[in-house]
Enzyme design. Structure first.
Site, PDB file in Angstrom:
ATOM      1  N   LYS A   1     -10.082  -5.259   4.388  1.00 35.22           N
ATOM      2  CA  LYS A   1      -8.844  -5.989   4.087  1.00 35.22           C
ATOM      3  C   LYS A   1      -8.599  -6.129   2.571  1.00 35.22           C
ATOM      4  O   LYS A   1      -9.515  -5.925   1.760  1.00 35.22           O
ATOM      5  CB  LYS A   1      -8.896  -7.350   4.780  1.00 35.22           C
ATOM      6  CG  LYS A   1      -8.913  -7.214   6.315  1.00 35.22           C
ATOM      7  CD  LYS A   1      -8.697  -8.547   7.003  1.00 35.22           C
ATOM      8  CE  LYS A   1      -8.616  -8.381   8.513  1.00 35.22           C
ATOM      9  NZ  LYS A   1      -8.264  -9.635   9.197  1.00 35.22           N
TER      10      LYS A   1
ATOM     11  N   TYR B   1      -0.176  -5.525  14.182  1.00 40.73           N
ATOM     12  CA  TYR B   1      -0.624  -6.795  14.777  1.00 40.73           C
ATOM     13  C   TYR B   1       0.361  -7.310  15.827  1.00 40.73           C
ATOM     14  O   TYR B   1       0.444  -8.520  16.041  1.00 40.73           O
ATOM     15  CB  TYR B   1      -0.808  -7.840  13.672  1.00 40.73           C
ATOM     16  CG  TYR B   1      -2.131  -7.729  12.924  1.00 40.73           C
ATOM     17  CD1 TYR B   1      -3.352  -7.942  13.568  1.00 40.73           C
ATOM     18  CD2 TYR B   1      -2.161  -7.441  11.560  1.00 40.73           C
ATOM     19  CE1 TYR B   1      -4.561  -7.860  12.880  1.00 40.73           C
ATOM     20  CE2 TYR B   1      -3.374  -7.358  10.868  1.00 40.73           C
ATOM     21  CZ  TYR B   1      -4.560  -7.574  11.533  1.00 40.73           C
ATOM     22  OH  TYR B   1      -5.763  -7.497  10.863  1.00 40.73           O
TER      23      TYR B   1
ATOM     24  N   ASN C   1     -10.604 -12.624   6.085  1.00 46.55           N
ATOM     25  CA  ASN C   1     -11.938 -12.529   6.687  1.00 46.55           C
ATOM     26  C   ASN C   1     -12.557 -11.137   6.529  1.00 46.55           C
ATOM     27  O   ASN C   1     -13.348 -10.697   7.357  1.00 46.55           O
ATOM     28  CB  ASN C   1     -11.886 -12.976   8.153  1.00 46.55           C
ATOM     29  CG  ASN C   1     -10.938 -12.133   8.991  1.00 46.55           C
ATOM     30  OD1 ASN C   1     -10.274 -11.240   8.478  1.00 46.55           O
ATOM     31  ND2 ASN C   1     -10.883 -12.407  10.281  1.00 46.55           N
TER      32      ASN C   1
ATOM     33  N   HIS D   1     -11.525  -5.976   9.796  1.00 45.53           N
ATOM     34  CA  HIS D   1     -10.941  -6.017  11.137  1.00 45.53           C
ATOM     35  C   HIS D   1     -11.681  -5.021  12.018  1.00 45.53           C
ATOM     36  O   HIS D   1     -12.179  -4.013  11.532  1.00 45.53           O
ATOM     37  CB  HIS D   1      -9.453  -5.638  11.078  1.00 45.53           C
ATOM     38  CG  HIS D   1      -8.865  -5.375  12.432  1.00 45.53           C
ATOM     39  ND1 HIS D   1      -8.408  -6.379  13.252  1.00 45.53           N
ATOM     40  CD2 HIS D   1      -8.703  -4.210  13.132  1.00 45.53           C
ATOM     41  CE1 HIS D   1      -7.976  -5.856  14.388  1.00 45.53           C
ATOM     42  NE2 HIS D   1      -8.142  -4.543  14.337  1.00 45.53           N
TER      43      HIS D   1
ATOM     44  N   GLU E   1      -4.773   1.261  18.041  1.00 44.88           N
ATOM     45  CA  GLU E   1      -4.964   1.076  16.594  1.00 44.88           C
ATOM     46  C   GLU E   1      -5.346   2.386  15.897  1.00 44.88           C
ATOM     47  O   GLU E   1      -4.896   2.660  14.778  1.00 44.88           O
ATOM     48  CB  GLU E   1      -6.033   0.003  16.353  1.00 44.88           C
ATOM     49  CG  GLU E   1      -5.550  -1.376  16.805  1.00 44.88           C
ATOM     50  CD  GLU E   1      -6.585  -2.475  16.621  1.00 44.88           C
ATOM     51  OE1 GLU E   1      -7.715  -2.194  16.166  1.00 44.88           O
ATOM     52  OE2 GLU E   1      -6.248  -3.638  16.932  1.00 44.88           O
TER      53      GLU E   1
HETATM   54  P1  CMP Z   1      -8.354  -9.777  12.751  1.00 42.97           P
HETATM   55  O1  CMP Z   1      -9.643  -9.441  13.416  1.00 42.97           O
HETATM   56  O2  CMP Z   1      -7.792  -8.796  11.808  1.00 42.97           O
HETATM   57  O3  CMP Z   1      -7.268 -10.086  13.891  1.00 42.97           O
HETATM   58  C1  CMP Z   1      -6.199 -10.989  13.719  1.00 42.97           C
HETATM   59  C2  CMP Z   1      -6.247 -11.678  12.408  1.00 42.97           C
HETATM   60  O4  CMP Z   1      -5.421 -12.823  12.272  1.00 42.97           O
HETATM   61  C3  CMP Z   1      -7.643 -12.213  12.156  1.00 42.97           C
HETATM   62  O5  CMP Z   1      -8.537 -11.169  11.951  1.00 42.97           O
HETATM   63  C4  CMP Z   1      -7.386 -13.119  10.951  1.00 42.97           C
HETATM   64  O6  CMP Z   1      -7.353 -12.389   9.742  1.00 42.97           O
HETATM   65  C5  CMP Z   1      -5.969 -13.623  11.218  1.00 42.97           C
HETATM   66  N1  CMP Z   1      -5.924 -15.050  11.559  1.00 42.97           N
HETATM   67  C6  CMP Z   1      -5.387 -15.998  10.788  1.00 42.97           C
HETATM   68  N2  CMP Z   1      -5.460 -17.192  11.371  1.00 42.97           N
HETATM   69  C7  CMP Z   1      -6.062 -17.002  12.566  1.00 42.97           C
HETATM   70  C8  CMP Z   1      -6.425 -17.871  13.624  1.00 42.97           C
HETATM   71  N3  CMP Z   1      -6.202 -19.177  13.592  1.00 42.97           N
HETATM   72  N4  CMP Z   1      -7.044 -17.337  14.690  1.00 42.97           N
HETATM   73  C9  CMP Z   1      -7.277 -15.988  14.749  1.00 42.97           C
HETATM   74  N5  CMP Z   1      -6.948 -15.122  13.760  1.00 42.97           N
HETATM   75  C10 CMP Z   1      -6.354 -15.613  12.682  1.00 42.97           C
END
Ligand code: CMP
Length: 138
Positions: free
Chosen positions: A9, A49, A112, A115, A126
């Site tokens: 990311k 997404y 985070n 992904h 994806e």
């Molecule tokens: P990712 O695994 O990329 O999939 C969805 C993304 O939404 C997640 O990682 C986070 O980066 C983002 N995100 C932000 N807020 C939340 C939340 N409350 N719960 C889950 N995903 C979140």
């Protein structure tokens, strides 16, 4: 053999930690079947997404994911989907297991670090979203 989609990311690219994540991927014996760096538009991030459309974090998430370049990869190996999710750790870095990538490199639940696809169905979508057949080097 199974394939999953991984994304490094924007905050990791910005910080210059891409190499550390790729090293970890190779140490975990995944084969990198395809890889590229790109910057998503907001619309492209929304398309990627789409399953999260309508959730409270959707706008912030897609703004963030289009804020700078990302590295996208197709990882190949036995149980690649489940194994990559284990190595990434919980979505919220604060809750991620010791030794996981999100624990080490994540900032908060949105930023985070990485992904990973969460099912065979989402992996198929994806991978197809980012890569054409001629981009694989398997
Ligand atoms: P990712 O695994 O990329 O999939 C969805 C993304 O939404 C997640 O990682 C986070 O980066 C983002 N995100 C932000 N807020 C939340 C939340 N409350 N719960 C889950 N995903 C979140």
């Amino acid at each position: 053999m199974e394939r999953t989609l991984a994304i490094i990311k924007p905050e990791v690219v910005e910080r210059g930690d891409v190499g550390k994540i790729i090293t970890r991927i190779e140490e975990e014996n995944f084969k990198i079947a395809a890889m590229k760096m790109l910057r998503l538009t907001k619309a492209q991030a929304e398309g990627f997404y789409h399953v999260h459309r309508g959730k409270f974090f959707f706008d912030e998430l897609t703004t963030y994911m289009s804020s700078g370049p990302v590295v996208v990869m197709v990882l190949e190996g036995e149980n690649a989907i489940r194994r990559w999710r284990q190595i990434m750790g919980a979505t919220d870095p604060a809750k991620a297991e010791e030794g996981s990538i999100r624990k080490e490199f994540g900032t908060d639940i949105q930023r985070n670090a990485v992904h990973g696809s969460d099912s065979q169905e989402s992996a198929a979508f994806e991978i197809g979203y980012f890569f054409a057949g001629m981009e694989f080097h398997a």
